[in-house]
Scaffold this active site. Structure first.
Site, PDB file in Angstrom:
ATOM      1  N   SER A  68       0.831  -1.196   0.000  1.00 48.88           N
ATOM      2  CA  SER A  68       0.000   0.000   0.000  1.00 48.88           C
ATOM      3  C   SER A  68       0.877   1.261   0.000  1.00 48.88           C
ATOM      4  O   SER A  68       1.689   1.445  -0.888  1.00 48.88           O
ATOM      5  CB  SER A  68      -0.968  -0.034   1.190  1.00 48.88           C
ATOM      6  OG  SER A  68      -1.939   0.974   1.092  1.00 48.88           O
TER       7      SER A  68
ATOM      8  N   ASP B 265      -9.485  -2.797  -6.762  1.00 43.54           N
ATOM      9  CA  ASP B 265      -9.043  -2.261  -5.472  1.00 43.54           C
ATOM     10  C   ASP B 265      -9.920  -1.073  -5.095  1.00 43.54           C
ATOM     11  O   ASP B 265      -9.981  -0.075  -5.826  1.00 43.54           O
ATOM     12  CB  ASP B 265      -7.577  -1.842  -5.567  1.00 43.54           C
ATOM     13  CG  ASP B 265      -6.954  -1.556  -4.212  1.00 43.54           C
ATOM     14  OD1 ASP B 265      -7.649  -1.005  -3.338  1.00 43.54           O
ATOM     15  OD2 ASP B 265      -5.775  -1.894  -4.014  1.00 43.54           O
TER      16      ASP B 265
ATOM     17  N   HIS C 102      -8.097  -4.784  -1.647  1.00 39.87           N
ATOM     18  CA  HIS C 102      -6.894  -4.068  -1.230  1.00 39.87           C
ATOM     19  C   HIS C 102      -6.102  -4.925  -0.254  1.00 39.87           C
ATOM     20  O   HIS C 102      -6.526  -5.155   0.882  1.00 39.87           O
ATOM     21  CB  HIS C 102      -7.268  -2.736  -0.579  1.00 39.87           C
ATOM     22  CG  HIS C 102      -6.073  -1.875  -0.263  1.00 39.87           C
ATOM     23  ND1 HIS C 102      -5.301  -1.287  -1.244  1.00 39.87           N
ATOM     24  CD2 HIS C 102      -5.508  -1.528   0.924  1.00 39.87           C
ATOM     25  CE1 HIS C 102      -4.326  -0.594  -0.679  1.00 39.87           C
ATOM     26  NE2 HIS C 102      -4.427  -0.737   0.635  1.00 39.87           N
TER      27      HIS C 102
END
Length: 523
Positions: free
Chosen positions: A224, A350, A379
């Protein structure tokens, strides 16, 4: 009268509807709600069942001449297969929520070591070695080390990081999770905080690990926001990074596009609000520093990530505006400078990091990058199997790093020379770069460089001061003879040997000159 006896069409309709059993209405309501929920939550179970062969394949983007693809990725069956989500989690939102609220992480215990950078901060390094018996790693250990950079407000206790650490250590690697400052139960001990573009902590941690374990190859995995930091760091360092390879999972890539995306729809705004609450909780842990350095009242009233960055990150990081911070911190502009083998994995559904920000062409142009995208995954989730006990991206990451560590395509760090332009110093003229001659006390002549060790020069100065005042050096033949006779005889021998042909040529010339008149008289 006959017109009054004719019933109204609406009355007939209501009477007909009244005759329908109530359970049929419940069935219809359930069907409508299912269709709405299926589309709103973006379920894809039926599509996976019907079109599994076409929709679940992993899409690979790479340069046709990429040695990383042909030499490493081509040996990874996971990246050439399909990703099929867990049936009861066949939704990006369900996967993402399930990962954050539970995630079914493995149970184990880290070994924590605190690292203190030069600015006075504290970074918690949580280790998981390939053997629970060996808590300490020796300097001679050659086991590869995977350095993990967590996402926003995540630390080593997050479920997805536990999945990654456990499976990577199980495959024979040593894993260290470099927690962000102020996370993992560690206080902020300086005025420096992490943000989406802060790469200095990665730089100093890798330098520290390289010094502590010089024989172990270093790899990095970013997740991320950690993936954005990692890619930005790789672009900044280029050939100078000590990393042999890297993996970026679900990177936001372009923070400006991500900011627009996360505030676009109601579903995304829910994620935006949830992340903002997490950031406010992080700020609450370090209230004294944020009260002094940032706008604390604005932090408490923040309703979005952008509000938090406006009242906190811009103040602490000295950014003019939020857009300036996003623009400077985005990793997209650094993709072209990545010089190490890099695998990037992203899910097209996502809900946090939109596919609109993926730098498709930049990744294709760089021969060191392979981009793998899947249609589903959420995600950082990518749950697979009926029990959702494993994450697909963890398996793909370990497979890629394992193939890379056994190949000749690992990156080798390029040591920057002290005289190069990158050091910030002007290059000296070639006449000043040496080599120079040094005449020792025994008469030996040696070449030396201009650069000398400072401590040695100081010690030599102290010794000379102890011996007494300096005497002017007389560079005469007699002084050299008194220093050593062996060197003079050696120089004389060399001169005689090298000059002997010249003497012979001179004698031959004189002899021929004397013979010329005699020859002329005879004729």
């Amino acid at each position: 009268m006959e017109e009054d006896l004719i019933p109204s069409p609406y009355d007939l309709l209501f009477e007909a509807l009244w005759l329908i059993p109530i359970r049929h209405y419940l069935y219809a309501l359930f069907i409508i709600w299912t269709v709405f929920f299926y589309n709103y939550v973006e379920f894809h179970f039926l599509g996976d069942v019907a079109l599994q062969y076409f929709r679940c394949r992993v899409n690979l983007i790479y340069n046709p001449d990429s040695p990383i693809y042909h030499g490493v990725v081509s040996r990874c069956p996971t990246l050439h297969g399909r990703y099929v989500a867990t049936p009861w989690l066949a939704s990006p939102h369900l996967q993402t929520c399930f990962l954050n609220f539970h995630g079914l992480p493995p149970v184990f215990t880290y070994t924590r070591k605190l690292f203190r950078p030069s600015d006075g901060g504290t970074i918690a390094l949580d280790w998981l070695t390939n053997s629970h018996v060996l808590d300490e790693i020796s300097k001679e250990d050659t086991t590869p080390i995977a350095v993990v950079i967590p996402g926003l407000t995540s630390d080593s206790s997050s479920a997805y990081l536990k999945h990654l650490a456990y499976n990577t250590a199980k495959s024979g690697w040593n894993v260290v999770i470099s927690n962000h400052r102020g996370l993992g139960g560690v206080s902020v001990t300086s005025d420096c905080f992490y943000n989406a573009g802060w790469t200095e902590d990665v730089r100093v941690v890798l330098r520290h690990l390289q010094h502590e374990f010089p024989m172990a190859p270093l790899f990095a995995i970013g997740t991320s926001i950690g993936a954005n930091i990692l890619v930005k760091y790789l672009g900044e360092e280029g050939e100078k990074t000590p990393l042999r390879g890297a993996v970026a999972i679900c990177s936001p890539w372009d923070l400006l596009i991500g900011d627009r995306f996360i505030s676009r729809k109601f579903k995304q705004r829910l994620y935006d609000r949830a992340l903002t609450i997490g950031l406010q909780g992080y700020a609450q842990l370090h209230e004294p520093q944020y009260t002094r350095l940032a706008n604390w009242e604005g932090i408490k009233k923040s309703r979005s990530i952008r509000d938090f960055d406006n009242h906190a990150t811009c103040h602490v990081g000295k950014f003019e505006t939020v857009d300036t911070f996003y623009r400077k911190s985005s990793s997209t502009q650094y993709v072209g400078n990545v010089a190490v083998p890099l695998l990037c994995i992203s899910a097209l559904d996502d809900p946090l990091c939109t596919k609109e920000a993926i730098p498709w062409e930049e990744c294709r142009a760089n021969k060191n990058i392979v981009l793998a995208t899947t249609n589903h995954g959420g995600h950082l989730a990518f749950f697979e199997g009926l029990t959702a006990s494993s994450l697909w991206w963890v398996r793909a990451t370990n497979e890629f790093l394992g193939a890379l560590s056994c190949s000749r395509h690992m990156h080798i760090q390029k040591i920057q020379e002290s005289g190069s332009s990158g050091s910030g110093k002007l290059e000296e003229p070639s006449i000043n770069q040496g080599p120079y001659l040094n005449i020792a006390e025994d008469g030996l002549v040696a070449a030396v460089n201009l650069e000398e060790n400072t401590t040695r020069s100081k010690e030599a100065t102290q010794v000379l001061n102890q011996r007494g005042p300096k005497v002017k050096d007389k560079r005469s033949f007699n002084v050299l003879c008194r220093q050593t006779k062996r060197s003079i005889w050696l120089l004389g021998y060399i001169g005689m040997v090298t000059g002997f042909p010249l003497v012979g040529m001179l004698m031959n010339y004189l002899f021929r000159k004397k013979q010329r008149p005699i020859t002329a008289s005879k004729s």
